[in-house]
Every structure is written in structure tokens, then in C-alpha cells.
Design an enzyme around this catalytic site. Structure first.
Site, PDB file in Angstrom:
ATOM      1  N   LYS A   1      54.991 -36.699  14.893  1.00  0.00           N
ATOM      2  CA  LYS A   1      55.687 -37.067  16.124  1.00  0.00           C
ATOM      3  C   LYS A   1      54.733 -37.167  17.316  1.00  0.00           C
ATOM      4  O   LYS A   1      55.129 -37.603  18.398  1.00  0.00           O
ATOM      5  CB  LYS A   1      56.807 -36.067  16.410  1.00  0.00           C
TER       6      LYS A   1
ATOM      7  N   LEU B   1      60.308 -30.473   4.013  1.00  0.00           N
ATOM      8  CA  LEU B   1      61.603 -30.234   3.388  1.00  0.00           C
ATOM      9  C   LEU B   1      61.864 -28.751   3.234  1.00  0.00           C
ATOM     10  O   LEU B   1      61.002 -28.005   2.776  1.00  0.00           O
ATOM     11  CB  LEU B   1      61.656 -30.893   2.007  1.00  0.00           C
TER      12      LEU B   1
ATOM     13  N   SER C   1      62.411 -26.532   5.562  1.00  0.00           N
ATOM     14  CA  SER C   1      62.053 -25.676   6.689  1.00  0.00           C
ATOM     15  C   SER C   1      63.274 -25.457   7.572  1.00  0.00           C
ATOM     16  O   SER C   1      64.299 -26.137   7.439  1.00  0.00           O
ATOM     17  CB  SER C   1      60.928 -26.316   7.510  1.00  0.00           C
TER      18      SER C   1
ATOM     19  N   GLU D   1      64.483 -39.419  19.635  1.00  0.00           N
ATOM     20  CA  GLU D   1      64.350 -39.605  18.189  1.00  0.00           C
ATOM     21  C   GLU D   1      64.028 -41.059  17.864  1.00  0.00           C
ATOM     22  O   GLU D   1      64.559 -41.983  18.472  1.00  0.00           O
ATOM     23  CB  GLU D   1      65.634 -39.182  17.492  1.00  0.00           C
TER      24      GLU D   1
END
Length: 660
Positions: free
Chosen positions: A417, A457, A459, A559
Site C-alpha cells: 500500500k 492471509l 492476520s 481503498e
């Protein structure tokens, strides 16, 4: 009557078993003689004496072998081995006593007697075990007023057999068949269950009313498990699996503790084995520190560090419960690994520069993994100042502490990100990368490295636990957009690659940026559908008019539809097949200092407008998707009596960063 016997104390049960065995041994002797002579045997007095002594000696032997200590309902292969050993002894005893008493005995009788003892004594116990299991399941079902759920076990190997044994002693599931891809064992029977090829599954579902598949294929690769899940998905059966080997060994889970399918299986990608020298080099016999040790990545880093034999492991976290939880888990791992590592749990925040310097210098930290960060995009978007303070100034504080203490290696855990960010979290992580690259240009012995990767995945806050909870509650499952795609990696895989990338950083120039190969991106909507089907439901509007609905809620503030890993295309392969190094624009230390001063000033004044402007003007590529969404900032704007900046005395007390 049998229920009454089951409630007896242990001693009366043992006495009953001894009496039954005595009768069975007597029957075995008479049957052996009768079969050999082909007529009903009429024993003499000498025979009765020989038989009595043989039976008494055999019962004593069974007792010494522990046959009467074994619980019949949990009869194991070891107990059956005791029966065979006892039968051998009993046969030899019969031969000896008939010789002593001069009783007639044909040469083949001891052999026939041996086989009869195994059949009668062993067979009685196996039959009794099955009868007890049936009665217990019946009683449990009657008490709870439900029928056992019929299941198929996928995998007829040792794991499948162990699972079947575990299920036979509980009232919930009734295994009706095995499925296995090994043609050599198809059309055979294991513990009373037939083994079928996968193509017979639809027939088994129709004939037996199967509603659940239990995977017992621990040796299969994740890629192979993904193929099996793809095959099972259209059946609409709930799919569960046995615990992983690590859970069985390190976390004391039983093979019968079923769980939903693992995220590794959904991803379908097998991790590349680590290069041993890269894994051990920054850890073995060294003092290692992990910030954010209670988080998803931080805790997995700690587990792998313990396994690699570090001398000390300093755990830093601001959350007391998370710190206690990982510390307690690592203590258990130490005992099982017989490790001498010293685990040091320390409460603290990366926003406190003095606290960090004290910790790093006091324990002589040599390798530092900086995983502490605020990472949830919507939360950071609505708490801009705290997000930037923690992610940017916290990174600076940790790096300054490492410099001051002469730490050898400092690794920053970053995110995809940070590439052309559209949210505050991504912008703050990109700024943290620039801070570290700027500090790397200062003259120091500390090697700084940055590791950038995508979503993890499983978390906290990831889609997997969220989707599971929504599916268990009957839906709907919420997806932001039908076209959203994300890169995914499992927690152990990500942590292992972070360690190895940090080791590669020590071989390259300080400030190196590494990217992890995330494989192919995953469509989140399709991923949600797969989870719904594999948890035994149908997707409403796709599979049928009923089932679990998927609701598209729209992209959240900050997002993207898709994430990127590269700002430029200037990347090179390292000697690890899943790790790349990349060159991206960086700043000189003087420019970084100026940015840090301005960030600190905006944080201290709680000035969201100034912070937004600063993030836009800095070379981050930050293009926010909307206006500032900070909740406190908006509330303060609507409350005229409340000042937007903090009082002077509070501001001075809040400063924790001094820019060198």
C-alpha cells in the site's frame, strides 16, 4: 445390562475380564484338541491339571503384559501385540505342562491352540470395543436427541486411520467411507470402511446422506490440496481438516480436533524452502528484538526466531494481552525444543524514543525487526495523526535507537500500500521507507533493509477470519467491490521471507528495498464464494435462490481496486527465488530531517490539514481518494468552543521526537 457394566469401578471390570479370559483359554484348549482329533475331546485328569496350570500362568502373563490395564474402549495395536505375546507364552506353557503331566498332546495342537487364543481373546476385545463404541454413541445421541452426522474421510493413509479411530470414540460424526487417490488401496477396506476413488463421491453423498468431508492428507502439498478443494467445491459439502503437524507437535492439538480449511490450502501455493544460511545468519546465537511482537507478522517472526536458536529474544508491544499471549506461547515452544533462548517481554510504544533507546542498549540487541505499525486502512484513515505518528515517527525512533546502540541489522516490515498510496496508512509507510533510506546514508555500522509485501492471509483484520465469522452467522458476506483483487501470502511464508530478505540486506548497501514474490493476485469476490461453498453452503443468486448472500458495500475510504508492489520497474532477482531487490527514488538525509520536523510539528498541533498537505507535497506519490476523514478533526471543526491545537504546555509534554 451393558450400561451397568460400563459404570462399574475399574477393579470389578478387571475381575470380569480375568474370568472371561479363563473361560476363553479353556475353550481354546478343548477346541484345539477337538479340531485336531476331528471329534469332541474328552480330557483326562492329567489334561485338567495341565490346562489349569496353563490357564493360571497365561492369565498371569496377560497381567504382566498390561492387558488388564488397557481400557477396552481405547484398545490399541499395542494391546493386540500383548495378546499375541501372551498366546505364544500360553502355547509353550501348554506344551510344557502336558509333558510334565504326561498328558496326550498331538504335535499340531499347540499351533492350533495359539491361533484359537488370538481369535478368542483378541477377537473378544475387538468385538467388545466395537459394542461399547456403538452403545456410547447411541446413549450420547439419545441424550442429545440428534443423529450422528455422516462424513467421508478424504485420505486413507495413517492420518486418515488415526482420524477414524478418534471419531469412533465420539458421538458427533459417523464415518461412512474413505476416499483416496492411491489406486493401490482403492476397493479395499480399512477398519471396516471401504476405500473409494474420488469419482465415487457423488454416489456416496446420495447413498449415505453425507454432509461433510474431513481431509486427512497431511503429506499433500498445498498445491495438491488446492486441487482437491477445487474438486470438492461444487458438492456444497462442508470441508474440514485435521490439525497441521506444527499444531500437533507444538500446540498439543489432537488429531480429532477438526478445523476449517487452512488459508494455505485456499491460496494453493507451496512455500519455497528457505536458504538455511539466510535464515540462521541474522538470528543464531544473537540477541534479536521484534517490535510489534504481539501482532500477526511480529508473533510469527518470534516463533521462527526461537526455532533458529537465538540467544535472546526481546519482545516489544504496546498491548499487554498480546505481549502476554506470545510470551506464553514461546515459553511452551522453548520447552518442547529444549531451547535455552531467553525470552524478554517488554511493554512499550515505538512512539517513546527514550524507552526504545533504553531497551535496545540495555539488552545489547544485534538484529532488530520493526513490525510495529498501525495497518488497518479505514482505522488509520479516521485517525490520521496517530497513524502517521506511529508509523513514521515510530520507525524513526526505532532506527535512531538502533544507530545509537550499534545494532548490526535493522529490518522494516512495509506494505504494498506504500506504492502510489491513496490512503494515509500507505502514505505513512512510504514515508517510513524514505526515512529509513535517508538514515542509511548516514555514516553508521547499522545495515538498514526494507521488506515490502502485500496482504497476509489469516492476520488480524484480514478477510479470512471476517468471512468465516460472517458465514457462520448465516451471512451476508461483505465484499467492497466485485472486481477488487489483492496479493496474498501466508503468515509463516511472509515472516520467513522477511528474515531472509534482512540477511540479504547485510550483503548489499544499507537502505536496500526488497519485494516478496506474492504470486498471482486473488479476486476477493471469488475467494468469498469459495469459502462459502467449502463451509457447506451455497452462494445466493449464483448457486441457488437460497444460501449465503454476498453484499457489495463499495470501496472504503482510501481503498484501491488493486494493489501494486513496484513504483519503478528497476528490479533485480536475488539469490532467493521469491525475493527481489528494487531501486526507487530516495531522499538525502537533510531532506528527511526537514520532513520529520514538519511531521512532528503537525502531529503535536493535531493539524490534519497541514499533515494532508505535507503528505501530498512529499515525494510519496500520495493521491488521496477523498477529503480528510479523521474523526476527531471533524468533530473539533463542529465544536467551536474546542481549540484545534493543543495547549502549549500539553504540546511540549507530548513531544517525543528530537530530529538529529
Amino acid at each position: 445390562m451393558i450400561n451397568t457394566l460400563l459404570t462399574l469401578d475399574r477393579r470389578p471390570k478387571q475381575v470380569i475380564l480375568v474370568l472371561i479370559d479363563a473361560l476363553l483359554l479353556l475353550l481354546a484348549t478343548v477346541a484345539a484338541y477337538s479340531l485336531r482329533l476331528e471329534s469332541l475331546f474328552d480330557p483326562t485328569r492329567a489334561h485338567f491339571i495341565a490346562f489349569a496350570v496353563t490357564i493360571f500362568a497365561s492369565i498371569s502373563c496377560f497381567a504382566l503384559l498390561g492387558l488388564y490395564k488397557a481400557m477396552v474402549r481405547f484398545l490399541s495395536q499395542r494391546a493386540l501385540s500383548s495378546v499375541i505375546s501372551g498366546a505364544i507364552f500360553s502355547s509353550l506353557m501348554l506344551l510344557m505342562m502336558t509333558s510334565v503331566t504326561d498328558a496326550f498332546i498331538p504335535r499340531s495342537v499347540p499351533i492350533i491352540y495359539f491361533m484359537m487364543v488370538i481369535m478368542l481373546v483378541g477377537g473378544f476385545r475387538i468385538g467388545l470395543r466395537s459394542l461399547i463404541a456403538i452403545i456410547m454413541r447411541y446413549n450420547a445421541g439419545k441424550a442429545n436427541n440428534y443423529e450422528r452426522e455422516r462424513v467421508v474421510i478424504y485420505g486413507a493413509g495413517s492420518a486418515g486411520h488415526q482420524l477414524l479411530t478418534a471419531l469412533q470414540h465420539q458421538p458427533l460424526f459417523e464415518p461412512v467411507a474413505f476416499i483416496d487417490d492411491n489406486r493401490a488401496i482403492q476397493k479395499t477396506t480399512i477398519s471396516g470402511l471401504s476405500v473409494h476413488p474420488a469419482r465415487n463421491l457423488s454416489t456416496l453423498v446420495e447413498q449415505h446422506g453425507v454432509s461433510r468431508i474431513l481431509l486427512a492428507i497431511s503429506s499433500a502439498s498445498h498445491a495438491r490440496r488446492a486441487e482437491i478443494l477445487l474438486f470438492l467445491e461444487p458438492f456444497g459439502l462442508k470441508v474440514q481438516t485435521i490439525p497441521s503437524f506444527e499444531d500437533l507437535v507444538y500446540r498439543n492439538h489432537g488429531i480429532g480436533e477438526l478445523r476449517d480449511i487452512e488459508v494455505e490450502d485456499l491460496l494453493g501455493r507451496d512455500p519455497v524452502p528457505g536458504l538455511s544460511e539466510l535464515v540462521s545468519m541474522p538470528i543464531t546465537d544473537r540477541c534479536v528484538m521484534v517490535t510489534g511482537a504481539g501482532g500477526s507478522i511480529g508473533s510469527e517472526l518470534c516463533r521462527q526466531i526461537v526455532k533458529q536458536g537465538a540467544k535472546k529474544l526481546v519482545l516489544l508491544d504496546i498491548c499487554e494481552y498480546a505481549l502476554y499471549k506470545i510470551s506464553h506461547e514461546l515459553t511452551g515452544m522453548k520447552a518442547k525444543l529444549d531451547s535455552r533462548i531467553e525470552v524478554i517481554p517488554v511493554l512499550g510504544s515505538v512512539q517513546s524514543a527514550a524507552r526504545l533507546k533504553s531497551i535496545v542498549s540495555s539488552f545489547g540487541v544485534q538484529t532488530l525487526y520493526h513490525a510495529a505499525a498501525y495497518k488497518h486502512v479505514p482505522i488509520v484513515e479516521q485517525n490520521m495523526i496517530e497513524g502517521v505518528r506511529n508509523n513514521v515517527l515510530g520507525t524513526y525512533n526505532a532506527a535512531e535507537a538502533a544507530l545509537a546502540a550499534g545494532v548490526d541489522s535493522f529490518v522494516l516490515v512495509s506494505t504494498d500500500k506504500a506504492v502510489r498510496p491513496v490512503n494515509v496508512m500507505g502514505a505513512s509507510k512510504r514515508l517510513a521507507e524514505l526515512v529509513l533510506q535517508g538514515m542509511a546514508k548516514r555514516d553508521s555500522q547499522t545495515k538498514f533493509s526494507i521488506v515490502r509485501f502485500g496482504n497476509v492471509l489469516g492476520s488480524s483484520g484480514s478477510v479470512v477470519p471476517l468471512f468465516r465469522e460472517q458465514i457462520r452467522n448465516g451471512g451476508p458476506v461483505t465484499v467492497t467491490h466485485r472486481d477488487v483483487i489483492r496479493y496474498f501470502m501466508t503468515i509463516p511464508e511472509a515472516a520467513g521471507l522477511v528474515i531472509q530478505a534482512g540477511a540479504l540486506g547485510s550483503e548489499l548497501e544499507s537502505g536496500s528495498l526488497f519485494l516478496l514474490d506474492m504470486g498471482k493476485p486473488v479476486n476477493i469476490a471469488q475467494f468469498a464464494m469459495k469459502m462459502i461453498r467449502l463451509m457447506g453452503h451455497k452462494v445466493r443468486g449464483v448457486d441457488s435462490a437460497e444460501g449465503i448472500e454476498i453484499v457489495y458495500t463499495g470501496l472504503r475510504p482510501g481503498e484501491k481496486l488493486y494493489e501494486e508492489l513496484l513504483i519503478t520497474e528497476d528490479s533485480q532477482q536475488t539469490r532467493h527465488p521469491r525475493i527481489l531487490t528494487v531501486r526507487e527514488p530516495s531522499l538525502e538525509w537533510a531532506e528527511v530531517q526537514d520532513l520529520l520536523r514538519r511531521v512532528t510539528r503537525a502531529c503535536d498541533k493535531f493539524d490534519c490539514e497541514a499533515m494532508t498537505s505535507l503528505l501530498r507535497l512529499a515525494p510519496l506519490g500520495y493521491e488521496p481518494a477523498g477529503d480528510c476523514a479523521d474523526l476527531v478533526w471533524h468533530q473539533s471543526l463542529n465544536t467551536p468552543t474546542r481549540p484545534l491545537s493543543l495547549p502549549a504546555d500539553t504540546q511540549s509534554g507530548a513531544k517525543v521526537v528530537k530530529i538529529a
